[in-house]
Design a protein around this motif. Sequence first.
Motif, PDB file in Angstrom:
ATOM      1  N   GLY A   1      -4.420 -10.397   4.789  1.00 28.58           N
ATOM      2  CA  GLY A   1      -4.292 -10.091   3.359  1.00 28.58           C
ATOM      3  C   GLY A   1      -5.288 -10.808   2.455  1.00 28.58           C
TER       4      GLY A   1
ATOM      5  N   TYR B   1       0.841  -1.202   0.000  1.00 28.46           N
ATOM      6  CA  TYR B   1       0.000   0.000   0.000  1.00 28.46           C
ATOM      7  C   TYR B   1       0.877   1.254   0.000  1.00 28.46           C
ATOM      8  CZ  TYR B   1      -4.302  -2.644   0.600  1.00 28.46           C
ATOM      9  OH  TYR B   1      -5.369  -3.481   0.399  1.00 28.46           O
TER      10      TYR B   1
ATOM     11  N   THR C   1      -8.648 -10.184   1.931  1.00 25.35           N
ATOM     12  CA  THR C   1      -9.478  -9.267   1.155  1.00 25.35           C
ATOM     13  C   THR C   1      -8.646  -8.563   0.092  1.00 25.35           C
ATOM     14  OG1 THR C   1     -10.960  -8.951   3.001  1.00 25.35           O
ATOM     15  CG2 THR C   1     -10.964  -7.221   1.329  1.00 25.35           C
ATOM     16  N   THR C   2      -7.433  -8.186   0.452  1.00 28.13           N
ATOM     17  CA  THR C   2      -6.564  -7.520  -0.518  1.00 28.13           C
ATOM     18  C   THR C   2      -6.333  -8.431  -1.723  1.00 28.13           C
ATOM     19  OG1 THR C   2      -5.480  -6.311   1.265  1.00 28.13           O
ATOM     20  CG2 THR C   2      -4.295  -6.418  -0.822  1.00 28.13           C
TER      21      THR C   2
HETATM   22  P1  ATP Z   1     -10.159  -8.968   7.606  1.00 28.22           P
HETATM   23  O1  ATP Z   1     -10.516 -10.399   7.844  1.00 28.22           O
HETATM   24  O2  ATP Z   1     -10.056  -8.190   8.897  1.00 28.22           O
HETATM   25  O3  ATP Z   1     -10.980  -8.306   6.568  1.00 28.22           O
HETATM   26  P2  ATP Z   1      -8.022  -9.389   5.720  1.00 28.22           P
HETATM   27  O4  ATP Z   1      -7.222 -10.636   5.889  1.00 28.22           O
HETATM   28  O5  ATP Z   1      -9.052  -9.425   4.668  1.00 28.22           O
HETATM   29  O6  ATP Z   1      -8.634  -8.970   7.099  1.00 28.22           O
HETATM   30  P3  ATP Z   1      -6.904  -7.103   4.372  1.00 28.22           P
HETATM   31  O7  ATP Z   1      -8.170  -6.310   4.381  1.00 28.22           O
HETATM   32  O8  ATP Z   1      -6.489  -7.713   3.096  1.00 28.22           O
HETATM   33  O9  ATP Z   1      -6.950  -8.243   5.482  1.00 28.22           O
HETATM   34  O10 ATP Z   1      -5.735  -6.200   4.940  1.00 28.22           O
HETATM   35  C1  ATP Z   1      -4.406  -6.680   5.045  1.00 28.22           C
HETATM   36  C2  ATP Z   1      -3.564  -5.643   5.732  1.00 28.22           C
HETATM   37  O11 ATP Z   1      -3.407  -4.508   4.882  1.00 28.22           O
HETATM   38  C3  ATP Z   1      -4.143  -5.136   7.044  1.00 28.22           C
HETATM   39  O12 ATP Z   1      -3.095  -5.015   7.977  1.00 28.22           O
HETATM   40  C4  ATP Z   1      -4.696  -3.782   6.689  1.00 28.22           C
HETATM   41  O13 ATP Z   1      -4.626  -2.898   7.796  1.00 28.22           O
HETATM   42  C5  ATP Z   1      -3.779  -3.331   5.569  1.00 28.22           C
HETATM   43  N1  ATP Z   1      -4.464  -2.434   4.619  1.00 28.22           N
HETATM   44  C6  ATP Z   1      -5.642  -2.645   3.992  1.00 28.22           C
HETATM   45  N2  ATP Z   1      -5.967  -1.619   3.179  1.00 28.22           N
HETATM   46  C7  ATP Z   1      -4.966  -0.714   3.311  1.00 28.22           C
HETATM   47  C8  ATP Z   1      -4.683   0.592   2.739  1.00 28.22           C
HETATM   48  N3  ATP Z   1      -5.507   1.145   1.849  1.00 28.22           N
HETATM   49  N4  ATP Z   1      -3.541   1.205   3.107  1.00 28.22           N
HETATM   50  C9  ATP Z   1      -2.695   0.637   3.989  1.00 28.22           C
HETATM   51  N5  ATP Z   1      -2.881  -0.559   4.564  1.00 28.22           N
HETATM   52  C10 ATP Z   1      -4.000  -1.246   4.232  1.00 28.22           C
END
Ligand code: ATP
Length: 368
Positions: A42, A13, A44-45
């Motif tokens: 990560g 990011y 959702t990303t």
């Molecule tokens: P959850 O189950 O809580 O949704 P996740 O596994 O889907 O979590 P992500 O949403 O992919 O996790 O986020 C992964 C990491 O990236 C997290 O630490 C989050 O804080 C960070 N992150 C997400 N979006 C951004 C952004 N736009 N800028 C900086 N960091 C981000």
Amino acid sequence: MAHIVFEQVTKQYDNGFVAVKDLNLDIGEDEFLVLVGPSGCGKTTSLRMLAGLESISSGNIYIDGKRVNELSPRERDIAMVFQSYALYPHMSVFENMAFSLQLQGTPKPDIQTRVHAAATQLGIEALLDRKPKQLSGGQRQRVAVGRAIVRDPAAFLMDEPLSNLDAKLRVQARAELSKLHKKLSTTFIYVTHDQVEAMTMGSRIAVMNQGILQQVDTPQTLYDQPNNVFVAGFMGSPSMNFFDATLKPEGDALFIKAGALRLPIPAEERSRYQPHIGTPVIFGIRPENIYNPKFAPPGINPCEVEATVSVVEMMGHEEIVYLALADGHEFLARVDPRSRFTPGEIVRVSFDMNRFHLFEQASEHVLA
Ligand code: ATP
């Protein structure tokens, strides 16, 4: 259906945070792949990069052999169902489901047919005139899925679509989504932090932690042969018990020594673990592989251990027992409900030495 490939995909990011690192994942046509891991790992990303909602910092994503890094979401022929459902509040269920088809310029009679077919499939025909606020959580979830179905996409991406439902409805909706996947024969990629959802729905499960893919395999293999301490602890409920240990030879035998524990390694496994004598290891055993000796099934390889009961949770079909060894180390067992263990009691439990795991302490990888 779509064949989807992540090749060395990394997402950094703008603030410098690396949310996904070197992700390699090959998802077959018609597969139900579940991406699972704790909050922030990560998942959702990864899904959003595949959907085209997030840019890729490095690496490539392919859909059916075509590199899609720069394609807009609409050009990727995939539909996403969000946790929030993202229904338009001012539109009826019919209009919500018809919306993307209208944007594509689909002829009206076609829209009618496709929306009604999807609504029938999901059992929501009677709701087509309602607005989202007039629906229950479960009904909203179905509308969100219906909106994806009408587009007849090559792949469905789902981000925790059941997390807003109560426990009972979630179990029901899980089975419905599995049935839907069989009926549609389309690639499903499903994100959840719930390992039970992952185990029950996925044909394969990809476990992530801190942006790094830990292991991808069938639910049974992940459960039976976890690669590392993280996967071993994440898959299964209650979690696997862990004990810091070392391997000690005594004559011809080899023992796992962990505080008050001294557990013999079965003869046929000795040569495998011999090279690790002296290495600090982690001994793992699941609560379901610890028995009350009185009710232990035949075929286990029991090693009896004395422990003090601290808490008993009666579940009806089993007792979950919190136990402590003489050295204070705590662990859990899932024992026969006829055990009637009571807090404060000193009991003997049997560890099934056919079902243990050993990991290297330093790397937390399973011992080869
Ligand atoms: P959850 O189950 O809580 O949704 P996740 O596994 O889907 O979590 P992500 O949403 O992919 O996790 O986020 C992964 C990491 O990236 C997290 O630490 C989050 O804080 C960070 N992150 C997400 N979006 C951004 C952004 N736009 N800028 C900086 N960091 C981000």
